[in-house]
Design a protein around this motif. Sequence first.
Motif, PDB file in Angstrom:
ATOM      1  N   ALA A  49       7.688  11.948   0.479  1.00  0.00           N
ATOM      2  CA  ALA A  49       6.532  11.930   1.366  1.00  0.00           C
ATOM      3  C   ALA A  49       5.598  10.767   1.038  1.00  0.00           C
ATOM      4  N   ILE A  50       5.568  10.391  -0.215  1.00  0.00           N
ATOM      5  CA  ILE A  50       4.700   9.278  -0.598  1.00  0.00           C
ATOM      6  C   ILE A  50       5.587   8.064  -0.863  1.00  0.00           C
ATOM      7  N   TYR A  51       5.283   6.953  -0.228  1.00  0.00           N
ATOM      8  CA  TYR A  51       6.178   5.786  -0.347  1.00  0.00           C
ATOM      9  C   TYR A  51       5.377   4.499  -0.205  1.00  0.00           C
ATOM     10  N   CYS A 102       2.228   1.033  -9.849  1.00  0.00           N
ATOM     11  CA  CYS A 102       3.251   1.285 -10.858  1.00  0.00           C
ATOM     12  C   CYS A 102       4.434   2.025 -10.267  1.00  0.00           C
ATOM     13  N   GLY A 103       4.201   2.775  -9.198  1.00  0.00           N
ATOM     14  CA  GLY A 103       5.309   3.448  -8.538  1.00  0.00           C
ATOM     15  C   GLY A 103       5.680   4.780  -9.127  1.00  0.00           C
ATOM     16  N   PHE A 137       0.837  -1.194   0.000  1.00  0.00           N
ATOM     17  CA  PHE A 137       0.000   0.000   0.000  1.00  0.00           C
ATOM     18  C   PHE A 137       0.874   1.247   0.000  1.00  0.00           C
ATOM     19  N   LEU A 138       0.324   2.334  -0.545  1.00  0.00           N
ATOM     20  CA  LEU A 138       1.025   3.603  -0.470  1.00  0.00           C
ATOM     21  C   LEU A 138       0.769   4.245   0.879  1.00  0.00           C
ATOM     22  N   CYS A 139       1.729   5.016   1.305  1.00  0.00           N
ATOM     23  CA  CYS A 139       1.539   5.744   2.549  1.00  0.00           C
ATOM     24  C   CYS A 139       2.114   7.149   2.338  1.00  0.00           C
TER      25      CYS A 139
END
Lengths: 409, 189
Positions: free
Chosen positions: B134-136, B123-124, B72-74
């Motif tokens: 900040a988004i990972y 997809c990243g 999941f993205l955080c």
Amino acid sequence: MQPFIDQIISECEILQGLPLWFSYLIFQLIFCGIIFVFVAVFAMLAGYAERRVAGRIQSRIGPNRVGPQGILQSLADGIKVFLKEDIIPTHADHILFRLAPYFIFIGMFLSFVAIPFSSQWVIADLDIGIFYLLAVESLVVIGIVMSGWASNNKWSLLGGMRSAAQIVSYEVPVALTILLVVMYSGTMSIQGIIMAQGAAPWNWNIFQTPFLFVAFFPLFMGSLAEGNRMPFDMPEAESELVSGYNTEYSGFRFVIFFFAEFSNLYLIGALATVLFFGGWQAGPLPDFVNGLLGIETPLSAAIVKNLVELCVFMFKSLCLVFIVIQLRWTLPRVRVDQLMNICWKYLVPVAFFNLVVMGIWMVVVPEYVTDIVALCMTACGVLLLGYFFYRVAWQLKNTKARLRFNPLS
Amino acid sequence: MRERHPRSVNFEIPRYILFMTYFSNIKTAVSTVFEGMTITFSHLLREPMTIQYPDRTPLPVKDTLPPRYRGFLCVRPEICTACTLCQKTCPIDCIVIEHSKDEELKQRVMTRFDIDMAKCMFCGLCTEQCSTGAIYFTNEFEASTSNIKDLVFKFIKQGEKVIPYKIPRKKKPAAAAAETQAAAKEKKE
Ligand code: SF4
Ligand code: SF4
């Protein structure tokens, strides 16, 4: 059954006050109830055991979540199936569709009347028990054809037809082999056939002569085919016929099919045990256990004796049931033409040959020669078993497999 | 005359050979079934291959994943600059960022940062765009839920206002180089 009931009545004050026929009736009803429960519990546990064995054979684990080690899995499945809607297809023949499962179930259940559990525990020791068994088991085929026809579904119909062809054909080698055993034992009563054998392996029918040993296989394969078990499960071949004759059934009616299938699994094992493996014969074991427990009264002694014999009988039948299950996960399904080939070209001639040769043998060969042959045959049987386990060990060694002997993991 | 192909020669199989095939068939059947039974029986004694995912694995599966796993993205809103690059690069518009000028604070604030993980294809691209990291991606991957709306992750609560992070102004390249040299010298001593 009667001697045992008489014994209970003679011990029990209250029962002596009642009329004799009444206590007989009550006891027979109780035993019928016990057998009903036995069939239900066996079907559940066999369904579970089959899935666990299948799992391990396929390097899986199998169901192990519901209850301790998943033992309640069948119960959970049963509840789920019960709650399903009971559907009858619009164009099905309603009366026959409803009737068919009962035919199958009655056919299976009536067989239990004649199958003994121990020397005294048998619902009815018929003089023509084995004949009765053959007749009653054929009732199942009517139920299967009926369900196939009434479903108004081509898969069901094909399954029913195949089943009819299969059961009718395989009745022949089975009947011939049973005839051979009846000839050898000199009686048609199931208890009589068991009593003609002994507790020790060299007294079992299967090791009496080489011909009786060979005769075991037509009987075993025949009962597999009659019970629609792998590798002869043409009537319900999943990959070809969805589920065969019971495709259209759901809910409680489907549960009846399920019960019939698994009680039949027990019948296969029990029939082979009765005919070839000495049935409940336990030799000196009951007396030994009685001595160990220090039991004096004749009634409890009789109960312990019957219990020991029950355990012996169960052990033998369950071993055979295990082999049936293992066969299911070993062999691929045969084709319809191969099925008929096996029956008519191989099993029937072999069964006939055995019948004739054993007839001659019984007339010509003196008793003591048969005894010696029986001992040799037993030795061969033990060697064969040893070779089997040697091969198993070889398989394990050759594939350098990692072992896990605990059956529950 | 044309020669006939040897295979089409029609010759009668002798009776005794047929008779022998009958018995060899029986022999093959018996020996193969026996062998098959030994193989299946040996499998009863082997270790099962099953991995009993979620609850009976030796380690939680989450901990066995590689570090660059795409779960999941955080988002860490405290270092998000509200540049909305991630929102713009996302090919399927899973990211919704709302930002506006706040009258009280006299500056830009973010009022919404939603990522719809049900749509995300991992997809990243968004993580590559982000200038502050900040988004990972995290290691979480167990997304099954009874309501698909649960998969819309809200990183800024409703009504909350987050002041975007300001990247410290970069020094002149020469000054920066001098500083790193000084730092290296200090380390040596
Ligand atoms: S990983 Fe790809 S699909 Fe998912 S939010 Fe980022 S850019 Fe969009
Ligand atoms: S998460 Fe990164 S890319 Fe997205 S708005 Fe914030 S700083 Fe920009």
